[in-house]
Design an enzyme around this catalytic site. Structure first.
Site, PDB file in Angstrom:
ATOM      1  N   SER A  32       0.827  -1.215   0.000  1.00  0.00           N
ATOM      2  CA  SER A  32       0.000   0.000   0.000  1.00  0.00           C
ATOM      3  C   SER A  32       0.859   1.262   0.000  1.00  0.00           C
ATOM      4  O   SER A  32       0.334   2.370   0.059  1.00  0.00           O
ATOM      5  CB  SER A  32      -0.946   0.001   1.202  1.00  0.00           C
ATOM      6  OG  SER A  32      -0.241  -0.214   2.403  1.00  0.00           O
ATOM      7  N   ASN A 119      -2.314  -3.364  12.780  1.00  0.00           N
ATOM      8  CA  ASN A 119      -3.775  -3.257  12.707  1.00  0.00           C
ATOM      9  C   ASN A 119      -4.316  -2.100  13.549  1.00  0.00           C
ATOM     10  O   ASN A 119      -5.157  -1.316  13.082  1.00  0.00           O
ATOM     11  CB  ASN A 119      -4.429  -4.576  13.135  1.00  0.00           C
ATOM     12  CG  ASN A 119      -4.036  -5.726  12.219  1.00  0.00           C
ATOM     13  OD1 ASN A 119      -3.428  -5.500  11.174  1.00  0.00           O
ATOM     14  ND2 ASN A 119      -4.376  -6.945  12.600  1.00  0.00           N
ATOM     15  N   THR A 164     -41.072  25.948  -9.230  1.00  0.00           N
ATOM     16  CA  THR A 164     -41.367  24.564  -8.880  1.00  0.00           C
ATOM     17  C   THR A 164     -41.545  23.866 -10.226  1.00  0.00           C
ATOM     18  O   THR A 164     -42.024  24.485 -11.191  1.00  0.00           O
ATOM     19  CB  THR A 164     -42.655  24.411  -8.043  1.00  0.00           C
ATOM     20  OG1 THR A 164     -43.750  24.928  -8.788  1.00  0.00           O
ATOM     21  CG2 THR A 164     -42.567  25.144  -6.715  1.00  0.00           C
ATOM     22  N   HIS A 165     -41.109  22.634 -10.304  1.00  0.00           N
ATOM     23  CA  HIS A 165     -41.113  21.902 -11.583  1.00  0.00           C
ATOM     24  C   HIS A 165     -40.337  22.656 -12.659  1.00  0.00           C
ATOM     25  O   HIS A 165     -40.610  22.494 -13.853  1.00  0.00           O
ATOM     26  CB  HIS A 165     -42.545  21.629 -12.076  1.00  0.00           C
ATOM     27  CG  HIS A 165     -43.453  21.108 -11.015  1.00  0.00           C
ATOM     28  ND1 HIS A 165     -43.611  19.757 -10.753  1.00  0.00           N
ATOM     29  CD2 HIS A 165     -44.230  21.755 -10.107  1.00  0.00           C
ATOM     30  CE1 HIS A 165     -44.454  19.596  -9.743  1.00  0.00           C
ATOM     31  NE2 HIS A 165     -44.833  20.792  -9.333  1.00  0.00           N
ATOM     32  N   SER A 286     -13.907  27.238 -25.812  1.00  0.00           N
ATOM     33  CA  SER A 286     -13.937  26.068 -26.676  1.00  0.00           C
ATOM     34  C   SER A 286     -12.798  26.182 -27.674  1.00  0.00           C
ATOM     35  O   SER A 286     -12.451  27.269 -28.120  1.00  0.00           O
ATOM     36  CB  SER A 286     -15.277  26.012 -27.404  1.00  0.00           C
ATOM     37  OG  SER A 286     -15.160  25.238 -28.582  1.00  0.00           O
ATOM     38  N   LYS A 292     -17.494  30.866 -27.333  1.00  0.00           N
ATOM     39  CA  LYS A 292     -17.994  30.175 -26.144  1.00  0.00           C
ATOM     40  C   LYS A 292     -17.311  30.576 -24.843  1.00  0.00           C
ATOM     41  O   LYS A 292     -16.119  30.811 -24.805  1.00  0.00           O
ATOM     42  CB  LYS A 292     -17.822  28.655 -26.320  1.00  0.00           C
ATOM     43  CG  LYS A 292     -18.644  28.067 -27.446  1.00  0.00           C
ATOM     44  CD  LYS A 292     -20.053  27.697 -27.043  1.00  0.00           C
ATOM     45  CE  LYS A 292     -20.088  26.672 -25.971  1.00  0.00           C
ATOM     46  NZ  LYS A 292     -21.130  25.700 -26.110  1.00  0.00           N
ATOM     47  N   ASN A 294     -17.737  28.665 -21.302  1.00  0.00           N
ATOM     48  CA  ASN A 294     -18.438  27.533 -20.692  1.00  0.00           C
ATOM     49  C   ASN A 294     -18.292  27.496 -19.168  1.00  0.00           C
ATOM     50  O   ASN A 294     -17.217  27.765 -18.651  1.00  0.00           O
ATOM     51  CB  ASN A 294     -17.894  26.218 -21.259  1.00  0.00           C
ATOM     52  CG  ASN A 294     -18.159  26.085 -22.743  1.00  0.00           C
ATOM     53  OD1 ASN A 294     -19.185  26.556 -23.235  1.00  0.00           O
ATOM     54  ND2 ASN A 294     -17.234  25.466 -23.452  1.00  0.00           N
ATOM     55  N   GLU A 299     -19.971  22.513 -13.900  1.00  0.00           N
ATOM     56  CA  GLU A 299     -20.234  21.229 -14.572  1.00  0.00           C
ATOM     57  C   GLU A 299     -19.371  20.120 -13.981  1.00  0.00           C
ATOM     58  O   GLU A 299     -19.842  19.012 -13.713  1.00  0.00           O
ATOM     59  CB  GLU A 299     -19.930  21.336 -16.069  1.00  0.00           C
ATOM     60  CG  GLU A 299     -20.915  22.191 -16.844  1.00  0.00           C
ATOM     61  CD  GLU A 299     -20.411  22.424 -18.269  1.00  0.00           C
ATOM     62  OE1 GLU A 299     -20.273  21.451 -19.010  1.00  0.00           O
ATOM     63  OE2 GLU A 299     -20.134  23.588 -18.617  1.00  0.00           O
ATOM     64  N   TYR A 326      -9.622  -7.652  11.976  1.00  0.00           N
ATOM     65  CA  TYR A 326      -8.978  -7.006  10.829  1.00  0.00           C
ATOM     66  C   TYR A 326      -8.879  -7.990   9.661  1.00  0.00           C
ATOM     67  O   TYR A 326      -8.568  -9.163   9.819  1.00  0.00           O
ATOM     68  CB  TYR A 326      -7.564  -6.531  11.198  1.00  0.00           C
ATOM     69  CG  TYR A 326      -6.831  -5.953   9.996  1.00  0.00           C
ATOM     70  CD1 TYR A 326      -6.990  -4.621   9.628  1.00  0.00           C
ATOM     71  CD2 TYR A 326      -6.034  -6.765   9.179  1.00  0.00           C
ATOM     72  CE1 TYR A 326      -6.367  -4.096   8.510  1.00  0.00           C
ATOM     73  CE2 TYR A 326      -5.400  -6.254   8.051  1.00  0.00           C
ATOM     74  CZ  TYR A 326      -5.574  -4.930   7.723  1.00  0.00           C
ATOM     75  OH  TYR A 326      -4.961  -4.422   6.608  1.00  0.00           O
ATOM     76  N   GLN A 331      -7.301  -2.479   3.721  1.00  0.00           N
ATOM     77  CA  GLN A 331      -6.288  -1.648   3.071  1.00  0.00           C
ATOM     78  C   GLN A 331      -6.910  -0.835   1.928  1.00  0.00           C
ATOM     79  O   GLN A 331      -6.412   0.223   1.557  1.00  0.00           O
ATOM     80  CB  GLN A 331      -5.162  -2.547   2.543  1.00  0.00           C
ATOM     81  CG  GLN A 331      -4.023  -1.791   1.907  1.00  0.00           C
ATOM     82  CD  GLN A 331      -2.773  -2.657   1.777  1.00  0.00           C
ATOM     83  OE1 GLN A 331      -2.148  -2.985   2.763  1.00  0.00           O
ATOM     84  NE2 GLN A 331      -2.463  -3.055   0.566  1.00  0.00           N
ATOM     85  N   LYS A 334      -8.349   3.248   1.942  1.00  0.00           N
ATOM     86  CA  LYS A 334      -7.612   4.514   1.896  1.00  0.00           C
ATOM     87  C   LYS A 334      -7.837   5.339   0.640  1.00  0.00           C
ATOM     88  O   LYS A 334      -8.126   6.532   0.720  1.00  0.00           O
ATOM     89  CB  LYS A 334      -6.121   4.249   2.091  1.00  0.00           C
ATOM     90  CG  LYS A 334      -5.808   3.925   3.514  1.00  0.00           C
ATOM     91  CD  LYS A 334      -4.465   3.294   3.691  1.00  0.00           C
ATOM     92  CE  LYS A 334      -4.489   2.403   4.910  1.00  0.00           C
ATOM     93  NZ  LYS A 334      -5.454   1.279   4.813  1.00  0.00           N
TER      94      LYS A 334
HETATM   95  N1  ARG Z   1      -1.282  -1.564   5.050  1.00  0.00           N
HETATM   96  C1  ARG Z   1      -2.211  -2.166   5.938  1.00  0.00           C
HETATM   97  C2  ARG Z   1      -3.577  -1.480   5.801  1.00  0.00           C
HETATM   98  O1  ARG Z   1      -3.654  -0.501   5.158  1.00  0.00           O
HETATM   99  C3  ARG Z   1      -1.733  -2.039   7.343  1.00  0.00           C
HETATM  100  C4  ARG Z   1      -2.234  -3.120   8.238  1.00  0.00           C
HETATM  101  C5  ARG Z   1      -1.656  -4.406   7.811  1.00  0.00           C
HETATM  102  N2  ARG Z   1      -1.953  -5.443   8.728  1.00  0.00           N
HETATM  103  C6  ARG Z   1      -1.766  -6.705   8.425  1.00  0.00           C
HETATM  104  N3  ARG Z   1      -2.055  -7.579   9.326  1.00  0.00           N
HETATM  105  N4  ARG Z   1      -1.341  -7.092   7.258  1.00  0.00           N
HETATM  106  O2  ARG Z   1      -4.581  -1.913   6.306  1.00  0.00           O
END
Ligand code: ARG
Length: 467
Positions: A32, A119, A164-165, A286, A292, A294, A299, A326, A331, A334
């Protein structure tokens, strides 16, 4: 894919148990570090508090604590300067920092993870980070509200058609219309404040899932990190992501309100409406049509609401099948969370500035309000005040509208004799009621559109904002 299932050779924090190194593709798949470095400074903060607690509980020596604190300070500086070398091999932000710490201060670095697991560590980091972000988003919401309130005061008496509408219904003031959004964003701030209470809980101490056999002092860590309370169940502490989902739900409503406002801005800048214009710096042209201008910002904001709603559904789906406690699934919490925060912050910062720069075309608004017999309800109310039951008044006015429509005139343009064909209760003073100004001024109760009421509401709304 050309890549073979080649094996990596380096040892990781947990490789001792394994007979062969993890496959390169799997390493990349499970890591990660490409995104969670965003939590780095919060990870350092959490580690510092954890180390100090280990020391006061007698689990860590003073000499080790001194080294750890020195190492963490170095790491924090390296991260801030963009000099920290992140490695895929070390999997995530936590192990990267721990590895660097050990390289800097030796065995003391290896002792930091006593009575802790990634964890409870990651859950702590996210909460620390999100708490800061909630405070920033709350301030940005207030900035948008401030811009809207200033415009509302400026246009407390500027008349536009209320719809309204999407059909002209009754005249309202532009200030009143803008204050509707101030109310929405006020509820958004309340929702964030409420969600923040549940974010403000310390998971650390839950360790992997069952707690730890060390005599830890969780309240001390909570105090140092500014958490209002410690999580009361270790299994829940490491696996709960309600707080992230709740936040994303609150963020979705913010984006929904922004999206509704955006839709109106897109309509209002259209030459058929021509109610407002946006500053050039919030518009684009544009590449083929030179004429234009815009409304790209509204948007895009309308479009971006979709990705935040998607993140909400993504997080709900992420959690729904997870057994305690956990699981690596978490993971995946995030990126949606980070993107939600970025999208909401960017959008609100832009809207705070853009709404302050909106220029109003009061003439066009007024002309539109005069179309569509927008004061018909006022005529009906007038008849009711003269003793006619509302349903009969409605019927009389409907006939008057039909007549005026055939004549291609507004109700206010009919002569008294013409009006009296529909009810003999109508007198000369009717013309005050039938004007746009008379119509809005009459609605001066709390929540009404009268200019005096708009000024009072704007003042009250301003008083609710942080100083
Ligand atoms: N990178 C992990 C997460 O975002 C951290 C926790 C990892 N824990 C584990 N037992 N592998 O959740």
């Amino acid at each position: 894919m050309a890549e073979k299932s080649k094996k990596t050779t380096a040892g990781t924090a947990w490789s001792g148990r394994f007979a062969e190194p993890v496959a390169a593709r799997v390493q990349r798949y499970t890591a990660s570090v490409e995104f969670d470095t965003r939590l780095a400074q919060h990870d350092v903060r959490g580690s510092r508090a954890h180390a100090r607690m280990l020391r006061s509980a007698g689990i860590l020596s003073q000499a080790d604590l001194t080294k750890i604190e020195r190492g963490l300070s170095t790491i924090s500086r390296e991260i801030a300067a963009g000099k920290f070398k992140w490695s895929l091999e070390a999997e995530d932000v936590h192990l990267n920092i721990e590895r660097r710490l050990t390289a800097l201060v030796g065995d003391a670095g290896k002792r930091l993870h006593t009575a802790r697991s990634r964890n409870d560590q990651v859950a702590t980091d996210i909460r620390l980070w999100l708490r800061d972000e909630i405070d920033e988003i709350t301030a940005l919401l207030a900035a948008v509200q401030k811009s809207l309130i200033a415009q509302a005061e400026k246009h407390a008496a500027t008349i536009m058609p209320g719809f309204t509408h999407l059909q002209v219904a009754q005249p309202v003031t532009f200030g009143h219309h803008l204050l509707a959004y101030v109310e929405m964003f006020e509820r958004d701030r309340e929702r964030l404040a409420d969600c923040r209470k549940r974010v403000d809980t310390l998971p650390l101490g839950a360790a992997a899932l069952a707690g730890t056999s060390f005599p830890i002092r969780r309240e001390q860590v909570a105090r140092e990190l500014g958490f209002a309370r410690v999580a009361q169940n270790s299994l829940d502490a490491v696996s709960d992501r309600d707080f992230a989902i709740e936040f994303t739900a609150a963020a979705s409503l913010i984006m929904l309100h922004i999206s509704r406002l955006s839709e109106e801005l897109v309509l209002w800048v259209n030459p058929r409406f021509a109610f407002i214009s946006l500053p050039d710096r919030f518009c684009t042209g544009s590449s083929i049509m030179p004429q234009k201008k815009n409304p790209d910002v509204p948007e895009l904001a309308r479009g971006k609401s979709g990705r935040v709603f998607g993140h909400l559904v993504g997080l709900l789906t992420l959690m729904k099948g997870q057994p305690l406690a956990y699981n690596k699934d978490n993971q995946e919490d995030k990126e949606p969370l980070f993107d939600t925060v970025d999208t909401v912050k960017d959008t609100l910062a832009i809207f705070a500035e853009m709404m302050a720069g909106v220029k109003v075309n009061a003439k066009a608004m007024r002309a539109a309000a005069l179309e569509g017999f927008s004061t018909a309800t006022d005529l009906a109310d007038y008849l009711v005040k003269k003793g006619l039951p509302f349903r009969d008044a409605h019927e009389a006015v409907a006939r008057a509208v039909r007549f005026a429509e055939g004549e291609k005139r507004d109700l206010a343009e009919l002569t008294l004799a013409e009006l009296r064909q529909f009810s003999d209760k109508i007198d000369r003073n009717i013309y005050r009621v039938l004007t746009l100004e008379g119509s809005v001024a009459a609605r001066k109760h709390t929540g009404g559109t009268a200019p005096v009421q708009v000024m009072a509401s704007a003042k009250a709304a301003r008083a609710r904002l942080p100083k």
